[in-house]
Design a protein around this motif. Structure first.
Motif, PDB file in Angstrom:
ATOM      1  N   ASP A  88     -23.171  61.157 -24.477  1.00 15.41           N
ATOM      2  CA  ASP A  88     -22.826  59.984 -25.286  1.00 15.41           C
ATOM      3  C   ASP A  88     -24.080  59.274 -25.796  1.00 15.41           C
ATOM      4  O   ASP A  88     -24.143  58.843 -26.948  1.00 15.41           O
ATOM      5  N   ILE A  89     -25.081  59.175 -24.944  1.00 14.74           N
ATOM      6  CA  ILE A  89     -26.338  58.518 -25.326  1.00 14.74           C
ATOM      7  C   ILE A  89     -27.070  59.350 -26.371  1.00 14.74           C
ATOM      8  O   ILE A  89     -27.551  58.821 -27.387  1.00 14.74           O
ATOM      9  N   VAL A  90     -27.160  60.644 -26.145  1.00 15.05           N
ATOM     10  CA  VAL A  90     -27.830  61.539 -27.086  1.00 15.05           C
ATOM     11  C   VAL A  90     -27.113  61.532 -28.437  1.00 15.05           C
ATOM     12  O   VAL A  90     -27.758  61.489 -29.491  1.00 15.05           O
ATOM     13  N   ASP A  91     -25.789  61.540 -28.402  1.00 16.12           N
ATOM     14  CA  ASP A  91     -25.011  61.494 -29.642  1.00 16.12           C
ATOM     15  C   ASP A  91     -25.318  60.218 -30.427  1.00 16.12           C
ATOM     16  O   ASP A  91     -25.503  60.258 -31.649  1.00 16.12           O
ATOM     17  N   ALA A  92     -25.400  59.098 -29.728  1.00 10.73           N
ATOM     18  CA  ALA A  92     -25.743  57.833 -30.387  1.00 10.73           C
ATOM     19  C   ALA A  92     -27.144  57.907 -30.987  1.00 10.73           C
ATOM     20  O   ALA A  92     -27.378  57.417 -32.103  1.00 10.73           O
ATOM     21  N   ASP A  93     -28.063  58.537 -30.279  1.00  9.85           N
ATOM     22  CA  ASP A  93     -29.424  58.643 -30.806  1.00  9.85           C
ATOM     23  C   ASP A  93     -29.480  59.598 -31.997  1.00  9.85           C
ATOM     24  O   ASP A  93     -30.213  59.341 -32.959  1.00  9.85           O
ATOM     25  N   PHE A  94     -28.711  60.673 -31.970  1.00  6.83           N
ATOM     26  CA  PHE A  94     -28.628  61.559 -33.138  1.00  6.83           C
ATOM     27  C   PHE A  94     -28.145  60.764 -34.352  1.00  6.83           C
ATOM     28  O   PHE A  94     -28.672  60.910 -35.453  1.00  6.83           O
ATOM     29  N   ASP A  95     -27.130  59.931 -34.140  1.00  4.58           N
ATOM     30  CA  ASP A  95     -26.626  59.094 -35.236  1.00  4.58           C
ATOM     31  C   ASP A  95     -27.707  58.151 -35.751  1.00  4.58           C
ATOM     32  O   ASP A  95     -27.842  57.948 -36.959  1.00  4.58           O
ATOM     33  N   PHE A  96     -28.497  57.598 -34.837  1.00  2.00           N
ATOM     34  CA  PHE A  96     -29.593  56.715 -35.235  1.00  2.00           C
ATOM     35  C   PHE A  96     -30.589  57.462 -36.113  1.00  2.00           C
ATOM     36  O   PHE A  96     -30.999  56.977 -37.157  1.00  2.00           O
ATOM     37  N   MET A  97     -30.955  58.674 -35.674  1.00  2.00           N
ATOM     38  CA  MET A  97     -31.930  59.454 -36.438  1.00  2.00           C
ATOM     39  C   MET A  97     -31.390  59.804 -37.818  1.00  2.00           C
ATOM     40  O   MET A  97     -32.141  59.768 -38.786  1.00  2.00           O
ATOM     41  N   GLU A  98     -30.112  60.128 -37.900  1.00  2.00           N
ATOM     42  CA  GLU A  98     -29.511  60.423 -39.197  1.00  2.00           C
ATOM     43  C   GLU A  98     -29.507  59.204 -40.100  1.00  2.00           C
ATOM     44  O   GLU A  98     -29.735  59.309 -41.303  1.00  2.00           O
ATOM     45  N   SER A  99     -29.255  58.040 -39.528  1.00  2.00           N
ATOM     46  CA  SER A  99     -29.250  56.808 -40.326  1.00  2.00           C
ATOM     47  C   SER A  99     -30.657  56.459 -40.813  1.00  2.00           C
ATOM     48  O   SER A  99     -30.813  55.888 -41.885  1.00  2.00           O
ATOM     49  N   GLU A 100     -31.662  56.837 -40.051  1.00  2.00           N
ATOM     50  CA  GLU A 100     -33.047  56.585 -40.450  1.00  2.00           C
ATOM     51  C   GLU A 100     -33.469  57.521 -41.575  1.00  2.00           C
ATOM     52  O   GLU A 100     -34.286  57.161 -42.415  1.00  2.00           O
ATOM     53  N   ASP A 101     -32.909  58.731 -41.586  1.00  2.00           N
ATOM     54  CA  ASP A 101     -33.234  59.710 -42.633  1.00  2.00           C
ATOM     55  C   ASP A 101     -32.561  59.411 -43.948  1.00  2.00           C
ATOM     56  O   ASP A 101     -33.007  59.867 -44.997  1.00  2.00           O
ATOM     57  N   ALA A 102     -31.488  58.671 -43.888  1.00  2.00           N
ATOM     58  CA  ALA A 102     -30.689  58.399 -45.097  1.00  2.00           C
ATOM     59  C   ALA A 102     -31.381  57.447 -46.037  1.00  2.00           C
ATOM     60  O   ALA A 102     -32.294  56.777 -45.782  1.00  2.00           O
TER      61      ALA A 102
END
Length: 102
Positions: A88-102
């Motif tokens: 769950d934590i890693v998934d949230a961080d993946f989402d963070f990284m994707e939002s930073e790339d956008a």
């Protein structure tokens, strides 16, 4: 939890308060209570360590990352984490990284 290992990792890491804040906003209240900021940063750092070991063309699989973090945390005496909670934590961080790339 071995505080020396935690302190060493935290000192080496680039602490991004926005990243930790994002993770906290996207995980359950139970996980927010269970993990402090330093432990979340440790999880993020081990996640990046795992990703750095992979070839650029290899898929990064959430469950594999979580299992790696669980194994490393045991090996480094950081605690016995539940793979589902770590996922769950890693998934949230993946989402963070994707939002930073956008």
């Amino acid at each position: 939890m071995d505080s020396n290992v935690l302190n060493e990792i935290v000192e080496m890491a680039e602490f991004d308060p926005e990243e930790i804040k994002y993770i906290r906003q996207h995980i359950s209240a139970e996980l927010n209570e269970k993990f402090d900021d330093d432990t979340l940063q440790y999880i993020v750092d081990v996640m990046f360590e795992y990703i750095e070991q992979k070839d650029d063309e290899e898929d990064i699989i959430l469950d594999d990352v979580a299992q790696y973090i669980v194994a490393m945390s045991k090996k480094e005496n950081m605690g016995n984490f539940d793979a589902n909670e770590i996922a769950d934590i890693v998934d949230a961080d993946f989402d963070f990284m994707e939002s930073e790339d956008a």
